[in-house]
Write an enzyme that holds these catalytic residues in place. Structure first.
Site, mmCIF file in Angstrom:
data_model
loop_
_atom_site.group_PDB
_atom_site.id
_atom_site.type_symbol
_atom_site.label_atom_id
_atom_site.label_comp_id
_atom_site.label_asym_id
_atom_site.label_seq_id
_atom_site.Cartn_x
_atom_site.Cartn_y
_atom_site.Cartn_z
ATOM 1 N N GLY A 248 0.800 -1.232 0.000
ATOM 2 C CA GLY A 248 0.000 0.000 0.000
ATOM 3 C C GLY A 248 0.824 1.268 0.000
ATOM 4 C CB SER B 48 -0.149 -5.453 -7.236
ATOM 5 O OG SER B 48 -0.179 -4.195 -7.845
ATOM 6 C CG ASP C 253 2.473 0.682 -11.433
ATOM 7 O OD1 ASP C 253 2.974 1.795 -11.679
ATOM 8 O OD2 ASP C 253 1.437 0.527 -10.760
#
Ligand code: GLA
Length: 382
Positions: free
Chosen positions: A123, A129, A173
């Site tokens: 987070g 992820s 990402d």
């Protein structure tokens, strides 16, 4: 630190499955500038870092797949022939998503055994992820000889995020995590999915990440809402994406959209321009210009795009009032996570102490401070 992580997954794998695994390391990322520009086909400036996911993986003959999340001490078993997203699946959905998206490409993914662990704070907006998705797509590609290129792999990871985690993310990402270059950031063109590495050396300054330790529950739907607004506005402009719009173009349809939507689209157009200015300032080693662009980016993210929060704004304000900090902004999707700061090397410790103290006083909770190294992308390790 990563060596220890890799050793841990290797030992745990050997203990559980009694064979030698293939080992993969996949990093998280930072982003210097260019936030929420990726899904607008724009530019971003990310870099892979020396924190990430270590994965040990091998084929399974038992007819089932086992995935062990070492940090959480959880094991998940499934069969690759029957893969669906789970409700509240958490980390499981990223892996199921990768398997399912590979199958949609017509690739045969057999059952496998795996153990993974990570050292990216969850987070924090550092893409744990994407690192997880990339570690699995890379590992499975090697293991089952699927013949995918790195670009094909990151598109699999991105689709896993869209369809199994429900976040309609851009490509930044997964790209940064897969293609990272040591000591460099990547000027990424999200339309062509190609990048140019820039050696990063801020001379007497150093990057500091400050984690607000805030993770807002609403962040996924708010993220997808922002993307919808951008697509709506580019539809009205008859262009493929906001990357193709100028302020003047946007001005022409101002009367047809709400003030909020106008401000959001304006932010994207400005931020995309800032990425190009930032890359010029790097070439000129103009630390003043770099810092100003970071502050402008934060202002836009907070006031126009509305993806900041009180804690992130507070951290950037403390940076602004400190003469040893040359620029700061929130980083990543927003609503929590980290700020990225350019801090004078000699004042690093002092600013860390100072800002941590003020943060506790204001919010009665701690922030966390990290320094990172810019590193290589997803790779096989020993
Ligand atoms: C998240 C998404 C990325 C990007 C950033 C904001 O990290 O996964 O694709 O949109 O937010 O720049």
């Amino acid at each position: 630190m990563n060596k220890k992580l890799i050793k841990e997954v290797k030992h745990s794998f050997k203990n559980q499955f009694k064979t030698k695994p293939l080992l993969v390391f996949s990093p998280g990322r930072i982003n210097l500038i260019g936030e929420h520009t990726d899904y607008n086909d724009g530019f971003a400036f990310p870099a892979a870092i020396n924190k990430g996911i270590a994965l040990a993986i091998n084929k399974s003959n038992s007819g089932t797949t086992k995935v062990c999340a070492l940090n959480k001490n959880e094991i998940y078993e499934f069969n690759t022939e029957n893969v669906k997203p789970l409700e509240d699946g958490g980390w499981r959905n990223y892996i199921l998503g990768v398997v399912a998206e590979l199958q949609l490409l017509g690739k045969h993914v057999g059952n496998f055994n795996s153990v993974f662990a990570g050292n990216i704070p969850g987070g924090a907006g550092m893409s744990s992820s994407a690192a997880l998705e990339n570690s699995f797509v890379f590992g499975l590609n090697e293991l089952f000889d699927l013949g995918l290129s790195k670009t094909e792999m990151i598109l699999v990871s991105q689709k896993a995020e869209h369809n199994f985690a429900g976040v309609k993310c851009g490509i930044m990402d997964q790209y940064a995590s897969m293609f990272g270059v040591k000591k460099s950031a990547l000027l990424l063109d999200c339309r062509t999915v190609e990048s140019k590495p820039y050696k990063i050396d801020f001379a007497t300054y150093k990057i500091m990440l400050i984690n607000s330790n805030v993770k807002h529950d609403l962040s996924e739907s708010a993220y997808n809402d922002r993307r919808e607004v951008c697509e709506k506005v580019s539809g009205l402009l008859h262009i493929d994406a906001l990357r193709d719009a100028s302020k003047e173009d946007l001005g022409r349809i101002k009367g047809d959209i709400t003030e909020e939507d106008y401000q959001k689209a304006l932010y994207v157009i400005n931020e995309n321009n800032r990425v190009k200015q930032f890359s010029e300032a790097i070439k000129k080693e103009d630390i003043h210009a770099l810092g100003d662009l970071l502050y402008q980016s934060h202002e836009g993210l907070s006031k126009n795009y509305k993806v900041s929060c009180a804690e992130l704004d507070f951290l950037v304000d403390r940076a602004k009032e400190n003469p040893n900090v040359r620029g700061a902004r929130m980083m990543g999707g927003g609503f929590g996570g980290c700020t990225i700061n350019l801090v004078k090397k000699e004042a690093f410790k002092k600013f860390k102490k100072d800002v941590s103290k003020k943060f506790i006083k204001a919010f009665e909770k701690e922030c966390s401070v990290y320094s990172v190294k810019l590193s290589k992308g997803t790779r096989v390790v020993k």
